[in-house]
Design a protein around this motif. Structure first.
Motif, PDB file in Angstrom:
ATOM      1  N   TYR A 298       0.873  -1.172   0.000  1.00 16.92           N
ATOM      2  CA  TYR A 298       0.000   0.000   0.000  1.00 16.92           C
ATOM      3  C   TYR A 298       0.910   1.223   0.000  1.00 16.92           C
ATOM      4  CZ  TYR A 298      -4.079  -2.867   1.231  1.00 16.92           C
ATOM      5  OH  TYR A 298      -5.097  -3.790   1.229  1.00 16.92           O
ATOM      6  N   ILE A 299       1.076   1.827  -1.163  1.00 15.22           N
ATOM      7  CA  ILE A 299       2.142   2.801  -1.373  1.00 15.22           C
ATOM      8  C   ILE A 299       1.585   4.221  -1.486  1.00 15.22           C
ATOM      9  CG2 ILE A 299       4.033   3.488  -2.896  1.00 15.22           C
ATOM     10  CD1 ILE A 299       4.130   0.571  -3.859  1.00 15.22           C
ATOM     11  N   PHE A 300       2.275   5.156  -0.816  1.00 10.69           N
ATOM     12  CA  PHE A 300       2.055   6.581  -1.035  1.00 10.69           C
ATOM     13  C   PHE A 300       3.192   7.084  -1.922  1.00 10.69           C
ATOM     14  CE2 PHE A 300      -0.088   6.048   3.127  1.00 10.69           C
ATOM     15  CZ  PHE A 300      -1.347   6.527   2.773  1.00 10.69           C
ATOM     16  N   LEU A 319      -2.789   7.150  -2.858  1.00 12.44           N
ATOM     17  CA  LEU A 319      -2.600   5.771  -2.396  1.00 12.44           C
ATOM     18  C   LEU A 319      -2.768   4.811  -3.563  1.00 12.44           C
ATOM     19  CD1 LEU A 319      -2.221   3.723  -0.057  1.00 12.44           C
ATOM     20  CD2 LEU A 319      -4.720   3.757   0.233  1.00 12.44           C
ATOM     21  N   MET A 320      -1.784   3.907  -3.712  1.00 15.26           N
ATOM     22  CA  MET A 320      -1.851   2.876  -4.744  1.00 15.26           C
ATOM     23  C   MET A 320      -1.597   1.520  -4.103  1.00 15.26           C
ATOM     24  SD  MET A 320       0.094   4.791  -7.899  1.00 15.26           S
ATOM     25  CE  MET A 320      -0.500   3.654  -9.146  1.00 15.26           C
ATOM     26  N   ILE A 321      -2.385   0.515  -4.523  1.00 15.15           N
ATOM     27  CA  ILE A 321      -2.327  -0.817  -3.924  1.00 15.15           C
ATOM     28  C   ILE A 321      -1.971  -1.842  -4.992  1.00 15.15           C
ATOM     29  CG2 ILE A 321      -3.664  -2.598  -2.739  1.00 15.15           C
ATOM     30  CD1 ILE A 321      -5.368  -0.390  -1.538  1.00 15.15           C
ATOM     31  N   ASN A 322      -1.052  -2.737  -4.643  1.00 11.50           N
ATOM     32  CA  ASN A 322      -0.645  -3.812  -5.567  1.00 11.50           C
ATOM     33  C   ASN A 322      -0.301  -3.255  -6.941  1.00 11.50           C
ATOM     34  OD1 ASN A 322      -1.101  -5.683  -3.529  1.00 11.50           O
ATOM     35  ND2 ASN A 322      -3.205  -6.099  -4.189  1.00 11.50           N
ATOM     36  N   ALA A 323       0.597  -2.283  -6.934  1.00 11.96           N
ATOM     37  CA  ALA A 323       0.964  -1.595  -8.173  1.00 11.96           C
ATOM     38  C   ALA A 323       2.113  -2.302  -8.862  1.00 11.96           C
ATOM     39  CB  ALA A 323       1.356  -0.156  -7.867  1.00 11.96           C
ATOM     40  N   SER A 394      -5.717   0.736  -9.194  1.00 12.54           N
ATOM     41  CA  SER A 394      -6.122   1.200  -7.865  1.00 12.54           C
ATOM     42  C   SER A 394      -6.104   2.716  -7.762  1.00 12.54           C
ATOM     43  CB  SER A 394      -5.206   0.603  -6.786  1.00 12.54           C
ATOM     44  OG  SER A 394      -3.878   1.072  -6.934  1.00 12.54           O
ATOM     45  N   MET A 395      -5.421   3.375  -8.694  1.00 15.08           N
ATOM     46  CA  MET A 395      -5.375   4.839  -8.717  1.00 15.08           C
ATOM     47  C   MET A 395      -6.779   5.430  -8.774  1.00 15.08           C
ATOM     48  SD  MET A 395      -3.260   7.494  -8.981  1.00 15.08           S
ATOM     49  CE  MET A 395      -3.317   9.213  -9.497  1.00 15.08           C
ATOM     50  N   ILE A 396      -7.690   4.782  -9.515  1.00 13.97           N
ATOM     51  CA  ILE A 396      -9.047   5.318  -9.662  1.00 13.97           C
ATOM     52  C   ILE A 396     -10.102   4.315  -9.206  1.00 13.97           C
ATOM     53  CG2 ILE A 396      -8.387   6.873 -11.525  1.00 13.97           C
ATOM     54  CD1 ILE A 396      -9.627   4.881 -13.498  1.00 13.97           C
ATOM     55  N   ASN A 397      -9.692   3.314  -8.466  1.00 13.14           N
ATOM     56  CA  ASN A 397     -10.636   2.302  -7.982  1.00 13.14           C
ATOM     57  C   ASN A 397     -11.541   2.898  -6.907  1.00 13.14           C
ATOM     58  OD1 ASN A 397     -11.602  -0.033  -6.233  1.00 13.14           O
ATOM     59  ND2 ASN A 397     -10.655  -1.133  -7.924  1.00 13.14           N
ATOM     60  N   SER A 398     -12.838   2.696  -7.054  1.00 14.19           N
ATOM     61  CA  SER A 398     -13.804   3.322  -6.139  1.00 14.19           C
ATOM     62  C   SER A 398     -13.645   2.839  -4.705  1.00 14.19           C
ATOM     63  CB  SER A 398     -15.228   3.055  -6.621  1.00 14.19           C
ATOM     64  OG  SER A 398     -15.503   1.674  -6.659  1.00 14.19           O
ATOM     65  N   GLN A 399     -13.137   1.626  -4.501  1.00  6.69           N
ATOM     66  CA  GLN A 399     -12.948   1.134  -3.135  1.00  6.69           C
ATOM     67  C   GLN A 399     -11.916   1.966  -2.384  1.00  6.69           C
ATOM     68  OE1 GLN A 399     -12.009  -3.046  -3.496  1.00  6.69           O
ATOM     69  NE2 GLN A 399     -14.166  -3.633  -3.600  1.00  6.69           N
ATOM     70  N   TYR A 404     -11.469   6.624   1.042  1.00  6.00           N
ATOM     71  CA  TYR A 404     -10.515   7.599   1.575  1.00  6.00           C
ATOM     72  C   TYR A 404     -10.684   8.900   0.795  1.00  6.00           C
ATOM     73  CZ  TYR A 404      -8.497   3.257   3.363  1.00  6.00           C
ATOM     74  OH  TYR A 404      -8.305   2.041   3.970  1.00  6.00           O
ATOM     75  N   THR A 405     -11.710   9.663   1.164  1.00  4.60           N
ATOM     76  CA  THR A 405     -12.098  10.822   0.367  1.00  4.60           C
ATOM     77  C   THR A 405     -11.104  11.979   0.460  1.00  4.60           C
ATOM     78  OG1 THR A 405     -13.473  11.608   2.214  1.00  4.60           O
ATOM     79  CG2 THR A 405     -14.542  10.271   0.516  1.00  4.60           C
ATOM     80  N   THR A 406     -10.220  11.960   1.445  1.00  6.56           N
ATOM     81  CA  THR A 406      -9.250  13.050   1.561  1.00  6.56           C
ATOM     82  C   THR A 406      -8.028  12.831   0.679  1.00  6.56           C
ATOM     83  OG1 THR A 406      -8.229  11.953   3.476  1.00  6.56           O
ATOM     84  CG2 THR A 406      -9.940  13.585   3.924  1.00  6.56           C
ATOM     85  N   LEU A 407      -7.903  11.645   0.091  1.00  4.71           N
ATOM     86  CA  LEU A 407      -6.791  11.394  -0.814  1.00  4.71           C
ATOM     87  C   LEU A 407      -6.970  12.199  -2.101  1.00  4.71           C
ATOM     88  CD1 LEU A 407      -6.414   7.508  -0.460  1.00  4.71           C
ATOM     89  CD2 LEU A 407      -4.905   9.254   0.498  1.00  4.71           C
ATOM     90  N   GLU A 408      -5.873  12.408  -2.805  1.00  2.00           N
ATOM     91  CA  GLU A 408      -5.915  13.193  -4.036  1.00  2.00           C
ATOM     92  C   GLU A 408      -5.710  12.331  -5.280  1.00  2.00           C
ATOM     93  OE1 GLU A 408      -4.721  17.662  -2.657  1.00  2.00           O
ATOM     94  OE2 GLU A 408      -3.049  16.320  -3.124  1.00  2.00           O
ATOM     95  N   ASN A 409      -6.110  11.061  -5.194  1.00  2.00           N
ATOM     96  CA  ASN A 409      -6.004  10.167  -6.345  1.00  2.00           C
ATOM     97  C   ASN A 409      -6.707  10.734  -7.569  1.00  2.00           C
ATOM     98  OD1 ASN A 409      -5.091   8.482  -4.200  1.00  2.00           O
ATOM     99  ND2 ASN A 409      -5.672   6.667  -5.352  1.00  2.00           N
ATOM    100  N   LEU A 410      -7.982  11.106  -7.391  1.00  5.70           N
ATOM    101  CA  LEU A 410      -8.771  11.560  -8.531  1.00  5.70           C
ATOM    102  C   LEU A 410      -8.339  12.942  -9.012  1.00  5.70           C
ATOM    103  CD1 LEU A 410     -12.366  10.290  -7.637  1.00  5.70           C
ATOM    104  CD2 LEU A 410     -10.665   9.265  -9.162  1.00  5.70           C
ATOM    105  N   ASP A 411      -7.823  13.767  -8.107  1.00  5.90           N
ATOM    106  CA  ASP A 411      -7.336  15.080  -8.511  1.00  5.90           C
ATOM    107  C   ASP A 411      -6.147  14.937  -9.460  1.00  5.90           C
ATOM    108  OD1 ASP A 411      -8.877  17.022  -6.543  1.00  5.90           O
ATOM    109  OD2 ASP A 411      -8.179  15.340  -5.348  1.00  5.90           O
ATOM    110  N   LEU A 412      -5.192  14.105  -9.076  1.00  7.37           N
ATOM    111  CA  LEU A 412      -4.020  13.892  -9.922  1.00  7.37           C
ATOM    112  C   LEU A 412      -4.416  13.189 -11.222  1.00  7.37           C
ATOM    113  CD1 LEU A 412      -1.011  14.029 -10.438  1.00  7.37           C
ATOM    114  CD2 LEU A 412      -0.711  11.963  -9.059  1.00  7.37           C
ATOM    115  N   PHE A 413      -5.312  12.223 -11.122  1.00  8.35           N
ATOM    116  CA  PHE A 413      -5.758  11.499 -12.309  1.00  8.35           C
ATOM    117  C   PHE A 413      -6.405  12.456 -13.315  1.00  8.35           C
ATOM    118  CE2 PHE A 413      -9.492   9.506 -14.363  1.00  8.35           C
ATOM    119  CZ  PHE A 413      -8.815   8.686 -15.255  1.00  8.35           C
TER     120      PHE A 413
END
Length: 473
Positions: A298-300, A319-323, A394-399, A404-413
């Motif tokens: 589980y990588i930042f 956050l990225m998982i199993n990348a 996992s970058m855009i995975n809804s789970q 974790y709504t405070t993460l910026e995955n979707l912002d960067l994506f």
């Protein structure tokens, strides 16, 4: 008797009582004055957001859109104002006060039922329009106060779980005032993942239309394709598809690939990546330094994005998982430039069942190439081809993104998506959670101003009067 009454008013207790009455009158006058002053202040000044999740807050992105607004925009609200949810009314008032280009009109559908038919909308709808462009967009109250459909199936009733006023309004204004519309095609036929509702909403908010394409069936990439997207394929592309992708890129095309977990090897897809200076590492990446609570898979990532890719990133927590990891190598041509925008720490490993390879791995990269072509008029035109690769779905995975709504995955994506378009920036704003129910206070602005200015001022005057009285004595 008259003398006794006069003496009673000369007594110390009477004087102190008169002093107290005078102070009460002074306080009342101060409250009235502060209220009068507060009532004349602009809405964005006197309204202070005290909600738990800052649902009335307006982001820098929206403020930039509103500050650059050079066309008049009208908000026509087809609803009974008195019965409209306080959160919606408060936010409309606060948001529209940020630009003098926006005018607001409330139309009561009970008093004016024909207005709904004429506008072609249902009640509890906001019609946002721009006369200069002739464009209109409707926003339902249900789009602003988003209900949790899951709770309906579990409890039999639904309640609002998100507040999306800012996202809906900013997207609508951008859409009706802009002449720019982009078209994205996403591939099918390789076991690709499906976009979550959160992602498709962000596409829509950025005025980005989407459609699917099966390259094996069509044998070509549509002429109106501004971006070709491949989302986590579980199978390799064919030889013909590989040729299509490479030729499309060599002509200035834009391709976005999110790597998946393929069932077998993917030599054709690997060749596309290799030509643009990227090679997939074996296994999954474990980061011993930048991990979530000791879970090394589980990588930042370290965010090295710049310019448009870094737009409005604040925490830079993704956050990225199993990348899977990428290593960068020399591209096929000197005209290609490959740059990482996400990577691991140098204390990371590519792990398989047989081995562990230590190193720093790229988790997201962009390869660009300037393409110059001669046209029929003996002049040359230049385009920039662009290949964007993210190493895990996992970058855009809804789970992850919805949990974790405070993460910026979707912002960067979304920054990475809109960076493919010359005249488009990411203005998509995520909905705000309503998990905490206590989100409003009546007359919050005036109460806040009294608290900040009125009460300290009254205390100061009271202290001065007490000092002045003792001084005279």
């Amino acid at each position: 008797m008259l003398e006794k009454i006069k003496k009673s008013f000369r007594s110390a207790s009477s004087k102190n009582g008169s002093y107290s009455v005078g102070m009460i009158a002074l306080v009342i006058c101060m409250v009235i004055v502060v209220n009068l002053i507060a009532g004349q202040l602009p809405e964005n000044v006197k309204s202070i957001d005290i909600s738990d999740n800052n649902i009335y807050g307006v982001s820098k992105t929206s403020k930039k859109v509103l500050n650059k607004l050079d066309k008049k925009v009208t908000f026509k609200i087809y609803a009974e104002k008195d019965s409209t949810d306080t959160r919606i009314k408060s936010f409309i008032k606060k948001y529209t006060a940020l630009s003098d280009k926006i005018s607001v009109t409330w139309i009561d559908p009970v008093l004016h039922p024909a207005a709904l038919t004429k506008a072609g909308v249902e009640k509890d709808t906001i019609v946002i329009s721009c006369k200069d462009t002739g464009k209109t967009k409707s926003v339902s109250f249900d789009d602003i106060l988003v209900s949790d459909s899951c709770s309906y199936y579990t409890t039999g009733s639904s309640s609002a779980s998100e507040f999306d006023g800012e996202g809906q309004f900013t997207s609508a204004i951008n859409s009706i005032t802009s002449e720019q519309t982009e078209k994205m095609y996403y591939t099918t036929g390789h076991g690709e993942a499906a976009f979550s509702d959160s992602v498709t909403k962000l596409f829509s908010k950025n005025n980005l239309t989407t459609d699917e394409v099966n390259l094996m069936m069509t044998g070509e990439i549509p002429d109106d394709c501004d971006l070709l997207f491949m989302d986590a394929p579980s199978k390799d592309i064919s030889d013909d598809e590989k040729t299509l992708l490479l030729n499309y890129l060599k002509k200035g095309g834009k391709v976005f690939i999110i790597l998946g977990d393929p069932e077998d090897e993917t030599p054709n897809l690997d060749e596309v990546l290799k030509e643009y200076g990227m090679q997939e590492a074996d296994g999954y990446i474990a980061d011993m330094q930048r991990s979530y609570q000791g879970n090394y898979y589980y990588i930042f990532p370290e965010i090295t994005a710049t310019d448009d890719l870094a737009n409005n990133l604040e925490s830079e927590m993704v956050l990225m998982i199993n990348a899977h990891g990428l290593t960068t190598a020399n591209p096929a041509r000197d005209t290609i430039t490959t740059t990482a925008f996400m990577q691991t720490s140098d204390n990371s490993y590519a792990v398989t069942e047989d081995k562990q390879e230590e190193g720093t791995y790229t988790l997201g990269a962009v390869a660009t190439e300037q393409i110059t072509s001669d046209d029929s008029s003996d002049s040359s035109s230049s385009q920039t081809s662009r290949l964007t690769v993210i190493s895990s779905e996992s970058m855009i995975n809804s789970q992850i993104t919805d949990t974790y709504t405070t993460l910026e995955n979707l912002d960067l994506f979304m920054n990475a998506v809109t960076a493919n378009f010359d005249k488009t920036k990411n203005i998509a704003i995520k909905a705000k959670s309503l998990e905490v129910s206590n989100n409003t206070m009546q007359h919050a602005g005036i109460i806040s101003i009294l608290t900040i200015f009125g009460i300290p001022l009254v205390i100061l005057i009271y202290g001065f009067m007490r000092w002045w009285k003792r001084r005279k004595v």
